[in-house]
Design a protein around this motif. Structure first.
Motif, PDB file in Angstrom:
ATOM      1  N   GLN A 116       0.702   5.386   1.148  1.00 43.90           N
ATOM      2  CA  GLN A 116      -0.063   6.385   1.887  1.00 43.90           C
ATOM      3  C   GLN A 116       0.609   7.739   1.751  1.00 43.90           C
TER       4      GLN A 116
ATOM      5  N   ALA B 114      -5.576   8.332   3.267  1.00 42.56           N
ATOM      6  CA  ALA B 114      -5.736   6.910   3.550  1.00 42.56           C
ATOM      7  C   ALA B 114      -4.733   6.086   2.751  1.00 42.56           C
ATOM      8  N   PRO B 115      -4.339   4.944   3.269  1.00 42.04           N
ATOM      9  CA  PRO B 115      -3.501   4.036   2.473  1.00 42.04           C
ATOM     10  C   PRO B 115      -4.265   3.591   1.226  1.00 42.04           C
TER      11      PRO B 115
ATOM     12  N   TYR C  12       0.843  -1.181   0.000  1.00 39.38           N
ATOM     13  CA  TYR C  12       0.000   0.000   0.000  1.00 39.38           C
ATOM     14  C   TYR C  12       0.884   1.239   0.000  1.00 39.38           C
TER      15      TYR C  12
ATOM     16  N   GLY D 270      -1.433  12.488   5.422  1.00 33.02           N
ATOM     17  CA  GLY D 270      -2.782  12.906   5.767  1.00 33.02           C
ATOM     18  C   GLY D 270      -3.882  12.201   5.006  1.00 33.02           C
TER      19      GLY D 270
END
Lengths: 114, 108
Positions: free
Chosen positions: B36, B41-42, B34, B39
């Motif tokens: 990110q 979301a992943p 993932y 600030g």
């Protein structure tokens, strides 16, 4: 397609106060996850739901944390009472199948406990 | 037990390549990657299943060596948009554990 919705985005509370976070997953996603992310760390799973059933809550501090997913759609995570160490970002994620497939994260709720 | 990622941070110029490693002490069923941004979301990049497969997403690819319980993420010809923190998530014993992340900064 709407993404995972979380509210509130930010919350500041005094220690010992209760707090609740709400999550609405992507439509059709049966699996819902709650994670806690501390500053500079990766997400840590708190609880995983398959529909209404909590299938993994082994890392949920049950003395103060609780969660529910009534009707197998949206979910609420509660902390009562909050402690200073609970300050973190609480992320909700959902996926379309059981088990571990690609997860879609919400924007998170940043909790600050004073 | 969370996987170990290395390096902790990397700074690149546009067009340079980088490798991020992820290793686990436990037997793995799959590895997830993932990204990110600060600030935010992943965001899911890819999943690799046991079998040593290698997958790609644009100029970002990854490999999974189940025998060594390791995965590597390859950033090729990096772009400014590649900046962010990359997390690997390792699945074993029906649990997904994320590493501490690798912060990638791509500069013009």
């Amino acid at each position: 397609e709407a993404g995972v919705v979380q509210s509130p985005r930010y919350k500041i509370i005094e220690k010992k106060q209760p707090v609740a976070f709400w999550c609405n997953p992507i439509s059709g996603h049966n699996t819902l996850y709650w994670y806690r992310q501390n500053l500079g760390q990766g997400p840590e799973l708190l609880i995983r739901y398959e529909n209404e059933e909590a299938v993994d809550d082994s890392q949920l501090p049950k003395d103060r944390f609780s969660a529910e997913r009534l009707k197998g759609v949206d979910s609420t995570l509660k902390i009562q009472p909050a402690e200073l160490g609970d300050s973190a970002v609480y992320l909700c994620a959902s996926s379309h199948a059981g088990g571990f497939v690609s997860q879609y994260f919400g924007p998170g709720t940043r909790l600050t406990v004073l | 037990q969370q996987p170990v990622q290395s390096p902790q941070a990397v700074i690149l110029r546009e067009g340079e390549d980088a490798v991020i490693n992820c290793s686990s002490s436990k037997a793995l069923y799959s590895v997830h990657w993932y990204r990110q941004k600060h600030g935010e979301a992943p965001v899911f990049l890819m999943i690799l299943l046991k079998g040593g497969e290698q997958k790609g997403h644009d100029k970002i690819s990854a490999s999974f060596n189940e025998k060594k319980q390791q995965s590597s993420l390859y950033l090729t010809a990096s772009q400014l948009s590649y900046s962010g923190t990359y997390f690997c998530g390792t699945e074993g014993d029906y649990k997904l554990s994320f590493g501490a992340g690798t912060t990638v900064t791509v500069r013009a």
